[in-house]
Design an enzyme around this catalytic site. Sequence first.
Site, PDB file in Angstrom:
ATOM      1  N   TYR A 100      41.788  -0.231  15.210  1.00  0.00           N
ATOM      2  CA  TYR A 100      42.046  -0.278  16.650  1.00  0.00           C
ATOM      3  C   TYR A 100      43.407  -0.883  17.005  1.00  0.00           C
ATOM      4  CZ  TYR A 100      40.143  -4.966  15.769  1.00  0.00           C
ATOM      5  OH  TYR A 100      39.896  -6.216  15.247  1.00  0.00           O
ATOM      6  N   HIS A 118      39.532  -9.615  12.664  1.00  0.00           N
ATOM      7  CA  HIS A 118      38.724 -10.564  13.439  1.00  0.00           C
ATOM      8  C   HIS A 118      37.941 -11.496  12.506  1.00  0.00           C
ATOM      9  CE1 HIS A 118      35.923 -12.176  16.368  1.00  0.00           C
ATOM     10  NE2 HIS A 118      34.934 -11.758  15.607  1.00  0.00           N
ATOM     11  N   ARG A 171      46.399 -12.963  16.826  1.00  0.00           N
ATOM     12  CA  ARG A 171      45.532 -12.995  15.640  1.00  0.00           C
ATOM     13  C   ARG A 171      46.150 -12.096  14.566  1.00  0.00           C
ATOM     14  NH1 ARG A 171      40.789  -9.714  16.723  1.00  0.00           N
ATOM     15  NH2 ARG A 171      41.519  -8.371  15.063  1.00  0.00           N
TER      16      ARG A 171
HETATM   17  C1  LIG Z   1      27.263 -14.761  23.065  1.00  0.00           C
HETATM   18  C2  LIG Z   1      27.921 -13.857  22.042  1.00  0.00           C
HETATM   19  N1  LIG Z   1      28.130 -12.559  22.326  1.00  0.00           N
HETATM   20  C3  LIG Z   1      28.730 -11.761  21.418  1.00  0.00           C
HETATM   21  C4  LIG Z   1      29.104 -12.253  20.188  1.00  0.00           C
HETATM   22  C5  LIG Z   1      29.783 -11.341  19.171  1.00  0.00           C
HETATM   23  N2  LIG Z   1      31.205 -11.732  19.058  1.00  0.00           N
HETATM   24  C6  LIG Z   1      31.645 -12.442  18.017  1.00  0.00           C
HETATM   25  S1  LIG Z   1      33.279 -12.763  18.125  1.00  0.00           S
HETATM   26  C7  LIG Z   1      33.442 -11.910  19.562  1.00  0.00           C
HETATM   27  C8  LIG Z   1      34.787 -11.788  20.252  1.00  0.00           C
HETATM   28  C9  LIG Z   1      35.395 -13.112  20.602  1.00  0.00           C
HETATM   29  O1  LIG Z   1      36.708 -12.954  21.033  1.00  0.00           O
HETATM   30  P1  LIG Z   1      37.567 -14.161  21.548  1.00  0.00           P
HETATM   31  O2  LIG Z   1      36.773 -15.034  22.448  1.00  0.00           O
HETATM   32  O3  LIG Z   1      38.825 -13.602  22.104  1.00  0.00           O
HETATM   33  O4  LIG Z   1      37.869 -15.021  20.234  1.00  0.00           O
HETATM   34  P2  LIG Z   1      38.622 -14.571  18.908  1.00  0.00           P
HETATM   35  O5  LIG Z   1      37.529 -14.201  17.933  1.00  0.00           O
HETATM   36  O6  LIG Z   1      39.515 -13.439  19.227  1.00  0.00           O
HETATM   37  O7  LIG Z   1      39.364 -15.757  18.428  1.00  0.00           O
HETATM   38  C10 LIG Z   1      32.208 -11.384  19.948  1.00  0.00           C
HETATM   39  C11 LIG Z   1      32.008 -10.567  21.154  1.00  0.00           C
HETATM   40  C12 LIG Z   1      28.848 -13.615  19.918  1.00  0.00           C
HETATM   41  N3  LIG Z   1      29.213 -14.200  18.782  1.00  0.00           N
HETATM   42  N4  LIG Z   1      28.256 -14.405  20.865  1.00  0.00           N
END
Ligand SMILES: Cc1ncc(C[n+]2csc(CCOP(=O)(O)OP(=O)(O)O)c2C)c(N)n1
Length: 367
Positions: free
Chosen positions: A269, A260, A256
């Site tokens: 971080y 985020h 990425r």
């Molecule tokens: C069920 C749920 N828990 C927590 C969140 C908050 N949240 C948003 S993005 C994220 C991290 C996701 O990381 P990843 O699956 O690696 O995808 P990336 O965003 O890195 O592409 C979290 C914990 C959410 N959207 N939905």
Amino acid sequence: MFDVLDQTPGKLGFIDAHGKLVNELPDGVSIDWLQQSYQHMVRIRQLDKKAVALQRTGQMHTYPSCLGQEAIGTGIGMAMQDADVLVPYYRDQATQVLRGVSMQQILQVWGGDERGNLFEGAAVKDFPNCVPIGTQMSHAAGIAAAMKSRGVKQAVVANCGDGATSRGDVYEALNLVGVWQLPMVAVINNNQWAISVPRGLQTATATLAEKALAVGIDSIQIDGNDVVAVFQAVRNALTRARSGKGGTLIEAVSYRLSDHTTADDATRYREASEVSQAWEYDPVKRLQTYLHELGQWTPAQEQSLLAEVKQSIDKAVADYLNTAPQAADDFMAYVFAAMPQPLQAQRERLLARLERDNAAGGNCDDS
Ligand SMILES: Cc1ncc(C[n+]2csc(CCOP(=O)(O)OP(=O)(O)O)c2C)c(N)n1
């Protein structure tokens, strides 16, 4: 920690980080195909940049950038057929545009207008963007089960991030794909970070692809910054799925390059050196280098592409900004076929209150 982007032996790849061919190109990947894919990746990178700029100037809500993930989205979109179904996650802009979703609709969704998720005008029947982590995998398994029971030669593609693989929903969906031999292709966009949680703190497995072993489905780890590798892996998996051979898990290794979302500051971080190292694997640059060295992409072609892309994005932005606002009660409209009475009562209260506020000159009365 940051070692996964190097050329791990066994990881499927065709064009390496230096733009050199490391495997014979697969059938169907012509110069024209490569140029089209390159142009699409550039289009999406520019759209992404514009979306971030719109947020920074107060014209867009929180936006999840797909910077660095263009090859994953493009390879998937190039491999899918219209009859297949995409169940996206929030970094799938590149696939969605290839599936006929307009750039204006993409901006609309992230501008908070759910009408962008109706995909009006798109020929395909894909699902809306999913923000809860991993839930789209269960939806996709359900759709794949429906396809199987109807006996149609179609397949579902669902994507998620590396962090999502730590969620129960994802395991449950993959387990169903295995036990019912469902026509589903699950792509993990392993971009190394789940907000501030690095891949190494998410799971103890050496690869994310090996999670497929636990559910008895095929899997492959690929170079997610190589559009050809993504295309080839997804196309093979879709062919298997459509011919009744079951699902596949594809781990697309990437990084990425952005924060985020626009609500995040990754410098808090992440080491700057890690990010600059990751740029050396840039999916867009490597394909440009490859084509350029073949004499198949010139600076003049690049200039005219950028001009054309700018024009189409400017038009999408103007259309997005000029769209009449969504009706205030629209968010209640899509959950039930027939609105239950308590919700109907709430809707009427909301509309009455808005009318009162408008009559009072737009002042919101919270009493
Ligand atoms: C069920 C749920 N828990 C927590 C969140 C908050 N949240 C948003 S993005 C994220 C991290 C996701 O990381 P990843 O699956 O690696 O995808 P990336 O965003 O890195 O592409 C979290 C914990 C959410 N959207 N939905």
